[in-house]
Structure formats: C-alpha cells, structure tokens
Scaffold this motif. Structure first.
Motif, PDB file in Angstrom:
ATOM      1  N   ALA A   1     -38.742  55.601  28.390  1.00 51.43           N
ATOM      2  CA  ALA A   1     -39.668  54.768  29.168  1.00 51.43           C
ATOM      3  C   ALA A   1     -39.321  54.819  30.652  1.00 51.43           C
ATOM      4  CB  ALA A   1     -39.632  53.329  28.669  1.00 51.43           C
ATOM      5  N   PHE A   2     -38.033  54.810  30.961  1.00 49.01           N
ATOM      6  CA  PHE A   2     -37.621  54.863  32.371  1.00 49.01           C
ATOM      7  C   PHE A   2     -38.017  56.190  33.021  1.00 49.01           C
ATOM      8  CE2 PHE A   2     -34.671  56.022  35.731  1.00 49.01           C
ATOM      9  CZ  PHE A   2     -34.827  54.948  36.590  1.00 49.01           C
ATOM     10  N   VAL A   3     -37.651  57.301  32.407  1.00 52.92           N
ATOM     11  CA  VAL A   3     -37.910  58.595  33.039  1.00 52.92           C
ATOM     12  C   VAL A   3     -39.394  58.927  33.081  1.00 52.92           C
ATOM     13  CG1 VAL A   3     -35.613  59.532  32.574  1.00 52.92           C
ATOM     14  CG2 VAL A   3     -37.448  59.962  30.967  1.00 52.92           C
ATOM     15  N   ASN A   4     -40.151  58.409  32.122  1.00 49.27           N
ATOM     16  CA  ASN A   4     -41.592  58.668  32.124  1.00 49.27           C
ATOM     17  C   ASN A   4     -42.291  58.069  33.343  1.00 49.27           C
ATOM     18  OD1 ASN A   4     -41.772  60.332  29.914  1.00 49.27           O
ATOM     19  ND2 ASN A   4     -42.245  58.689  28.492  1.00 49.27           N
ATOM     20  N   GLN A   5     -41.671  57.106  33.993  1.00 52.60           N
ATOM     21  CA  GLN A   5     -42.237  56.526  35.214  1.00 52.60           C
ATOM     22  C   GLN A   5     -42.298  57.561  36.339  1.00 52.60           C
ATOM     23  OE1 GLN A   5     -40.378  52.771  36.411  1.00 52.60           O
ATOM     24  NE2 GLN A   5     -39.502  52.662  34.362  1.00 52.60           N
ATOM     25  N   TYR A   6     -41.477  58.578  36.257  1.00 48.99           N
ATOM     26  CA  TYR A   6     -41.377  59.586  37.307  1.00 48.99           C
ATOM     27  C   TYR A   6     -42.172  60.857  37.003  1.00 48.99           C
ATOM     28  CZ  TYR A   6     -37.662  56.687  39.153  1.00 48.99           C
ATOM     29  OH  TYR A   6     -36.955  55.643  39.666  1.00 48.99           O
ATOM     30  N   ILE A   7     -42.783  60.894  35.835  1.00 52.09           N
ATOM     31  CA  ILE A   7     -43.487  62.103  35.409  1.00 52.09           C
ATOM     32  C   ILE A   7     -44.981  61.808  35.367  1.00 52.09           C
ATOM     33  CG2 ILE A   7     -43.730  63.801  33.576  1.00 52.09           C
ATOM     34  CD1 ILE A   7     -40.783  63.182  32.894  1.00 52.09           C
ATOM     35  N   ALA A   8     -45.736  62.578  36.114  1.00 52.80           N
ATOM     36  CA  ALA A   8     -47.176  62.340  36.254  1.00 52.80           C
ATOM     37  C   ALA A   8     -47.963  62.899  35.078  1.00 52.80           C
ATOM     38  CB  ALA A   8     -47.681  62.963  37.554  1.00 52.80           C
ATOM     39  N   HIS A   9     -48.806  62.063  34.488  1.00 54.10           N
ATOM     40  CA  HIS A   9     -49.820  62.462  33.504  1.00 54.10           C
ATOM     41  C   HIS A   9     -49.290  63.066  32.208  1.00 54.10           C
ATOM     42  CE1 HIS A   9     -52.510  61.723  36.803  1.00 54.10           C
ATOM     43  NE2 HIS A   9     -51.983  62.698  37.505  1.00 54.10           N
ATOM     44  N   THR A  10     -48.030  62.895  31.907  1.00 52.97           N
ATOM     45  CA  THR A  10     -47.461  63.449  30.677  1.00 52.97           C
ATOM     46  C   THR A  10     -46.170  62.708  30.367  1.00 52.97           C
ATOM     47  OG1 THR A  10     -46.847  65.527  29.594  1.00 52.97           O
ATOM     48  CG2 THR A  10     -46.306  65.342  31.918  1.00 52.97           C
ATOM     49  N   SER A  11     -45.358  63.232  29.462  1.00 59.03           N
ATOM     50  CA  SER A  11     -44.101  62.564  29.116  1.00 59.03           C
ATOM     51  C   SER A  11     -42.929  63.533  29.258  1.00 59.03           C
ATOM     52  CB  SER A  11     -44.154  62.028  27.686  1.00 59.03           C
ATOM     53  OG  SER A  11     -43.928  63.072  26.765  1.00 59.03           O
ATOM     54  N   ILE A  12     -41.740  62.971  29.164  1.00 54.50           N
ATOM     55  CA  ILE A  12     -40.522  63.767  29.287  1.00 54.50           C
ATOM     56  C   ILE A  12     -40.420  64.812  28.180  1.00 54.50           C
ATOM     57  CG2 ILE A  12     -39.062  62.181  27.941  1.00 54.50           C
ATOM     58  CD1 ILE A  12     -37.932  64.014  31.092  1.00 54.50           C
TER      59      ILE A  12
ATOM     60  N   CYS B   1     -47.286  69.724  39.704  1.00 58.44           N
ATOM     61  CA  CYS B   1     -46.723  68.609  40.480  1.00 58.44           C
ATOM     62  C   CYS B   1     -45.434  68.085  39.843  1.00 58.44           C
ATOM     63  CB  CYS B   1     -47.733  67.481  40.658  1.00 58.44           C
ATOM     64  SG  CYS B   1     -48.231  66.675  39.123  1.00 58.44           S
ATOM     65  N   ASN B   2     -45.294  68.203  38.538  1.00 57.17           N
ATOM     66  CA  ASN B   2     -44.056  67.798  37.870  1.00 57.17           C
ATOM     67  C   ASN B   2     -42.996  68.887  37.949  1.00 57.17           C
ATOM     68  OD1 ASN B   2     -44.829  65.197  36.953  1.00 57.17           O
ATOM     69  ND2 ASN B   2     -45.994  66.132  35.306  1.00 57.17           N
ATOM     70  N   PHE B   3     -43.403  70.121  37.696  1.00 56.39           N
ATOM     71  CA  PHE B   3     -42.425  71.204  37.667  1.00 56.39           C
ATOM     72  C   PHE B   3     -41.791  71.471  39.035  1.00 56.39           C
ATOM     73  CE2 PHE B   3     -44.639  72.524  33.687  1.00 56.39           C
ATOM     74  CZ  PHE B   3     -43.550  72.359  32.854  1.00 56.39           C
ATOM     75  N   GLU B   4     -42.515  71.240  40.112  1.00 54.15           N
ATOM     76  CA  GLU B   4     -41.970  71.490  41.445  1.00 54.15           C
ATOM     77  C   GLU B   4     -41.294  70.258  42.050  1.00 54.15           C
ATOM     78  OE1 GLU B   4     -45.135  73.131  43.799  1.00 54.15           O
ATOM     79  OE2 GLU B   4     -44.994  75.083  42.807  1.00 54.15           O
ATOM     80  N   ASN B   5     -41.145  69.222  41.261  1.00 50.59           N
ATOM     81  CA  ASN B   5     -40.595  67.960  41.745  1.00 50.59           C
ATOM     82  C   ASN B   5     -39.104  67.855  41.409  1.00 50.59           C
ATOM     83  OD1 ASN B   5     -39.976  65.290  42.283  1.00 50.59           O
ATOM     84  ND2 ASN B   5     -41.888  64.510  41.452  1.00 50.59           N
ATOM     85  N   PRO B   6     -38.230  67.782  42.416  1.00 50.66           N
ATOM     86  CA  PRO B   6     -36.795  67.666  42.130  1.00 50.66           C
ATOM     87  C   PRO B   6     -36.437  66.349  41.448  1.00 50.66           C
ATOM     88  CG  PRO B   6     -37.213  67.509  44.488  1.00 50.66           C
ATOM     89  CD  PRO B   6     -38.508  67.878  43.843  1.00 50.66           C
ATOM     90  N   GLU B   7     -37.245  65.318  41.652  1.00 48.25           N
ATOM     91  CA  GLU B   7     -36.998  64.031  40.987  1.00 48.25           C
ATOM     92  C   GLU B   7     -37.160  64.183  39.470  1.00 48.25           C
ATOM     93  OE1 GLU B   7     -35.731  60.151  41.700  1.00 48.25           O
ATOM     94  OE2 GLU B   7     -36.160  61.657  43.208  1.00 48.25           O
ATOM     95  N   VAL B   8     -38.089  65.017  39.040  1.00 42.34           N
ATOM     96  CA  VAL B   8     -38.283  65.272  37.608  1.00 42.34           C
ATOM     97  C   VAL B   8     -37.064  66.007  37.048  1.00 42.34           C
ATOM     98  CG1 VAL B   8     -39.726  66.441  35.887  1.00 42.34           C
ATOM     99  CG2 VAL B   8     -40.795  65.197  37.773  1.00 42.34           C
ATOM    100  N   VAL B   9     -36.476  66.903  37.836  1.00 38.77           N
ATOM    101  CA  VAL B   9     -35.241  67.571  37.401  1.00 38.77           C
ATOM    102  C   VAL B   9     -34.178  66.518  37.119  1.00 38.77           C
ATOM    103  CG1 VAL B   9     -33.332  69.079  38.094  1.00 38.77           C
ATOM    104  CG2 VAL B   9     -35.657  69.736  38.642  1.00 38.77           C
ATOM    105  N   LEU B  10     -33.982  65.631  38.079  1.00 36.29           N
ATOM    106  CA  LEU B  10     -32.973  64.580  37.899  1.00 36.29           C
ATOM    107  C   LEU B  10     -33.248  63.747  36.663  1.00 36.29           C
ATOM    108  CD1 LEU B  10     -32.079  63.030  41.370  1.00 36.29           C
ATOM    109  CD2 LEU B  10     -30.599  64.212  39.768  1.00 36.29           C
ATOM    110  N   MET B  11     -34.493  63.352  36.480  1.00 38.47           N
ATOM    111  CA  MET B  11     -34.840  62.515  35.333  1.00 38.47           C
ATOM    112  C   MET B  11     -34.616  63.250  34.014  1.00 38.47           C
ATOM    113  SD  MET B  11     -35.449  59.604  36.486  1.00 38.47           S
ATOM    114  CE  MET B  11     -34.618  59.725  38.055  1.00 38.47           C
ATOM    115  N   GLN B  12     -34.944  64.527  33.980  1.00 38.22           N
ATOM    116  CA  GLN B  12     -34.694  65.302  32.756  1.00 38.22           C
ATOM    117  C   GLN B  12     -33.192  65.410  32.486  1.00 38.22           C
ATOM    118  OE1 GLN B  12     -37.303  68.367  31.132  1.00 38.22           O
ATOM    119  NE2 GLN B  12     -37.787  68.871  33.272  1.00 38.22           N
TER     120      GLN B  12
END
Length: 140
Positions: free
Chosen positions: A53-64, A71-82
């Motif tokens: 639930a926490f990491v999904n807040q940082y991922i647009a239009h989909t889930s972890i 927009c998710n794949f090029e986002n370094p914040e998504v790397v951190l969350m994964q």
C-alpha cells in the motif's frame, strides 16, 4: 580549437549523458519488476499488504506487482520503492528462499547507487517513512 566548437561539443556531451539517465533508470526498474513477477506466486501477499500500500502511492496507474508505463519506468523514485518493497519481503522470508532474486536485487541496487541523484540521508528518510507507515498500518 575555437570557443563555439568547444561549447557545442560540451553541449552534445551533456545531452548524451542526460539521455542515458532515463534509460539506465528504466533498465533498473524493468529488472526489479521482473524480480517482483518471479516471486509473486511464491509469497503470501497479505503479509506485505502495508508495504505494498505504501509503495503503490508512488506508482502511477498500476501497482508494484505489475509496473507499467514510461512515467513509472523512468522514475528513480519507483526504483527506490521497488527496492524497499523487495528488501522488506526478503527480510520477512526465510533466508534460504529467493537466493537468486536477492542477488539480482543487490546487483540492481549497485547499479542504482552508481547513477542515483539521491543522498544517503534522503534514501534513509524514505525508508524510515515506509517503515513508519508499515508500523502504523498494522496497528490500525
């Protein structure tokens, strides 16, 4: 060499490196997503509901579990969350499970550290925020 030539050469060099960054981040995100896909059927998702639930807040239009969109794949914040999500899962699973996936995660973490724009303090703050969220989520 003339000054305009040097300036143009430096500009081209900067553009090349600026274009490489999103590609590197994207490659790391794709590999981390593959790890998620490899472990998804082998774990009990309800154990990780708070972290998810926490990491999904940082991922647009989909889930972890199924990261999509540029927009998710090029986002370094998504790397951190994964990375945080996978670390949390691996800490709570038996040490002898997912050895290959743990190695892949460490490799991607090293790649991210080589190209990241975050300070160690920023990373720690984000991880603490997730851990705090998980603690409060479970106490609700």
């Amino acid at each position: 060499m003339s000054t305009p030539f040097i300036a143009k050469s430096l500009e081209r060099q900067h553009l090349k490196s600026a274009r490489k960054y999103p590609l590197l981040i994207s490659d790391i995100n794709i590999e981390l997503n593959k790890i998620h896909l490899q472990i998804t059927d082998q774990i009990e998702h309800s154990k990780y509901e708070a972290a998810t639930a926490f990491v999904n807040q940082y991922i647009a239009h989909t889930s972890i579990w199924k990261v999509k969109f540029v927009c998710n794949f090029e986002n370094p914040e998504v790397v951190l969350m994964q990375i945080f999500h996978l670390n949390h899962i691996f800490k709570n699973e038996p040490a002898d499970h997912f050895s290959a996936e743990r190695e892949l995660l460490n490799l991607q973490w090293q790649k991210f550290l080589d190209v990241m724009l975050y300070t160690e303090q920023q990373i720690q703050q984000r991880e603490q925020k997730m851990l705090h969220y998980i603690q409060n989520y479970e106490s609700q």
